[in-house]
Design a protein around this motif. Structure first.
Motif, short mmCIF file in Angstrom:
data_model
loop_
_atom_site.label_atom_id
_atom_site.label_comp_id
_atom_site.label_asym_id
_atom_site.label_seq_id
_atom_site.Cartn_x
_atom_site.Cartn_y
_atom_site.Cartn_z
N ASN A 186 0.80 -1.23 0.00
CA ASN A 186 0.00 0.00 0.00
C ASN A 186 0.83 1.28 0.00
O ASN A 186 0.35 2.34 0.42
N VAL A 187 2.08 1.21 -0.45
CA VAL A 187 2.95 2.39 -0.45
C VAL A 187 3.29 2.81 -1.87
O VAL A 187 3.72 1.99 -2.69
N GLU A 188 3.09 4.08 -2.14
CA GLU A 188 3.42 4.68 -3.43
C GLU A 188 4.49 5.74 -3.19
O GLU A 188 4.34 6.60 -2.31
N LEU A 189 5.58 5.68 -3.94
CA LEU A 189 6.63 6.69 -3.83
C LEU A 189 6.27 7.91 -4.66
O LEU A 189 5.93 7.78 -5.84
N VAL A 190 6.35 9.08 -4.03
CA VAL A 190 6.01 10.33 -4.73
C VAL A 190 7.12 11.34 -4.50
O VAL A 190 7.55 11.56 -3.36
N LYS A 191 7.60 11.96 -5.57
CA LYS A 191 8.67 12.94 -5.46
C LYS A 191 8.10 14.24 -4.92
O LYS A 191 7.11 14.77 -5.44
N GLY A 192 8.72 14.76 -3.87
CA GLY A 192 8.26 16.02 -3.29
C GLY A 192 9.30 16.57 -2.33
O GLY A 192 10.05 15.82 -1.71
N ASP A 193 9.34 17.88 -2.20
CA ASP A 193 10.34 18.55 -1.39
C ASP A 193 9.67 19.68 -0.62
O ASP A 193 8.95 20.49 -1.21
N LEU A 194 9.90 19.74 0.69
CA LEU A 194 9.30 20.79 1.50
C LEU A 194 9.78 22.19 1.10
O LEU A 194 9.15 23.19 1.44
N MET A 195 10.88 22.27 0.39
CA MET A 195 11.37 23.56 -0.10
C MET A 195 10.81 23.89 -1.48
O MET A 195 11.15 24.92 -2.05
N ASP A 196 9.97 23.02 -2.00
CA ASP A 196 9.36 23.21 -3.33
C ASP A 196 7.84 23.12 -3.20
O ASP A 196 7.27 22.03 -3.31
N PRO A 197 7.15 24.25 -2.96
CA PRO A 197 5.71 24.25 -2.74
C PRO A 197 4.90 23.57 -3.84
O PRO A 197 3.92 22.88 -3.57
N GLU A 198 5.33 23.75 -5.08
CA GLU A 198 4.59 23.17 -6.20
C GLU A 198 4.61 21.65 -6.15
O GLU A 198 3.61 20.99 -6.47
N SER A 199 5.74 21.08 -5.74
CA SER A 199 5.83 19.62 -5.64
C SER A 199 4.90 19.11 -4.53
O SER A 199 4.31 18.04 -4.66
N LEU A 200 4.76 19.87 -3.45
CA LEU A 200 3.85 19.49 -2.37
C LEU A 200 2.40 19.57 -2.84
O LEU A 200 1.59 18.70 -2.51
N LYS A 201 2.10 20.60 -3.58
CA LYS A 201 0.74 20.78 -4.10
C LYS A 201 0.30 19.57 -4.91
O LYS A 201 -0.81 19.04 -4.75
N LYS A 202 1.21 19.08 -5.76
CA LYS A 202 0.91 17.90 -6.58
C LYS A 202 0.80 16.65 -5.71
O LYS A 202 -0.10 15.82 -5.91
N ALA A 203 1.71 16.52 -4.74
CA ALA A 203 1.72 15.33 -3.89
C ALA A 203 0.48 15.24 -3.00
O ALA A 203 0.05 14.14 -2.64
#
Length: 345
Positions: free
Chosen positions: A63-80
């Motif tokens: 049940n785990v999906e890897l998703v690229k995201g960085d707390l210093m990159d707001p846009e990546s968080l928005k997508k995640a």
């Protein structure tokens, strides 16, 4: 190769989607593993590098999906955070060690906090997100003796204030861990934990609340089991409350059959402040005020949420087993290599 998990509509209806930030950090790993074992959630493990060894290990779990995201990159968080039901948020002040600064940078953590909370708010306003769990740090036992508090404590508490100002408090559970058992695993020469040495940063007679980092995952799982009850709440969480001497005695009882004596060794405060000033301030703070987890109240909450806290004794036993296994592995490799050399002759 890491596995790619497609979230089907039927799965989404059966399982809540939980996003875990900093998934390959110490807290994140514990949260992902604990939730994966329940088989109740679809977990988005958010990390900067989805091809790292730690990420691939998480990606192999159910049940785990890897998703690229960085707390210093707001846009990546928005997508995640798109379409998630729950977010576990964690931030870090650690930004590489530098002379006269150490590795703790308060402004670095604050920027992560702003980015995180802003994107949590965006996800909430879209109508899917209904629970946010933020990992902060324990408040003081004696508030009148709180100042000066370490910078990496105040950054977490300031992020808590930003959660409230953003109108998210009603859907938020704040978990506030105390010091981790894992912090005893420093690599300072002469102050490394072993069967003969239990290192600490405070005086031997001061009570010091501690917890296993993996227990954060247990608390997240427990809180999610009674989600509505624990929204709009903040809990200081701990597993043990012992003096340095009591910690050393715990280890000594484990190794007593080997005829060994374990001594509590306090790392000199001046050395701590030279290497990592904010940790020195934290040591002063623990001795002056101390963490404020209510150990009696926690016991009743743990029973309600089916949380079995890791004891220092059990943590130490596991650590010693791993050390022995590693040493035996090295010994086997050495013998094997020596045998091969003899055979090649």
């Amino acid at each position: 190769m890491h596995k790619q998990v497609e979230i089907l509509e039927s799965d989404a209806k059966e399982k809540l989607v939980v996003a875990v930030t900093m998934a390959t950090g110490r807290q994140g790993i514990g949260v992902v593993k604990e939730l994966s074992q329940t088989d109740k959630y679809q977990i988005r493990a958010i990390t900067r590098n989805i091809k790292s060894t730690k990420a691939l290990e998480l990606g192999s779990l159910n049940n785990v999906e890897l998703v690229k995201g960085d707390l210093m990159d707001p846009e990546s968080l928005k997508k995640a955070f798109e379409g998630v039901d729950v977010i576990f948020g964690n931030t870090t002040p650690t930004k590489g060690w530098k002379l006269f600064r150490g590795s703790i940078v308060r402004s670095y953590e604050m920027e992560q906090g702003y980015n995180l909370i802003n994107q949590v708010k965006t996800a909430y306003e879209k109508g899917c997100l209904n629970h946010f769990i933020f990992s902060s740090i324990s408040k003081a036992k004696d508030p009148l003796k709180n100042d000066p508090a370490p910078g990496h404590f105040t950054s977490k508490w300031d992020i808590e204030e930003y959660i409230e100002k953003s109108g998210l408090k009603k859907i938020t559970t704040v978990l506030r861990p105390v010091s981790y058992f894992e912090n005893f695993e420093n690599k300072l020469p002469g102050y490394t934990i072993s069967k003969k040495i239990f290192p600490g940063i405070v005086g031997k007679n001061f009570k010091w609340q501690t917890i296993a980092v993996e227990d954060v995952g247990k608390w997240v799982r427990g809180v999610l089991s009674k989600s509505e009850k624990y929204k709009n709440q903040s809990i200081n969480i701990a597993g043990e409350e012992l003096t340095g001497l009591e910690m050393a005695m715990t280890l000594q009882r484990i190794v007593s059959s080997e005829g060994l004596k374990t001594n509590y060794v306090m790392i000199p405060r001046l050395a701590i402040k030279l290497l990592e000033y904010d940790i020195g301030v934290m040591a002063d703070w623990i001795e002056r005020s101390g963490y404020g987890a209510d150990m009696n109240n926690l016991q009743s909450i743990q029973e309600e949420l089916n949380i079995a806290p890791t004891s220092l004794k059990d943590w130490l036993k596991t650590k010693l087993k791993k050390q022995t296994k590693k040493q035996n592995s090295w010994a086997r490799q050495w013998k094997s290599s020596q045998w091969k050399l003899q055979w090649d002759k």
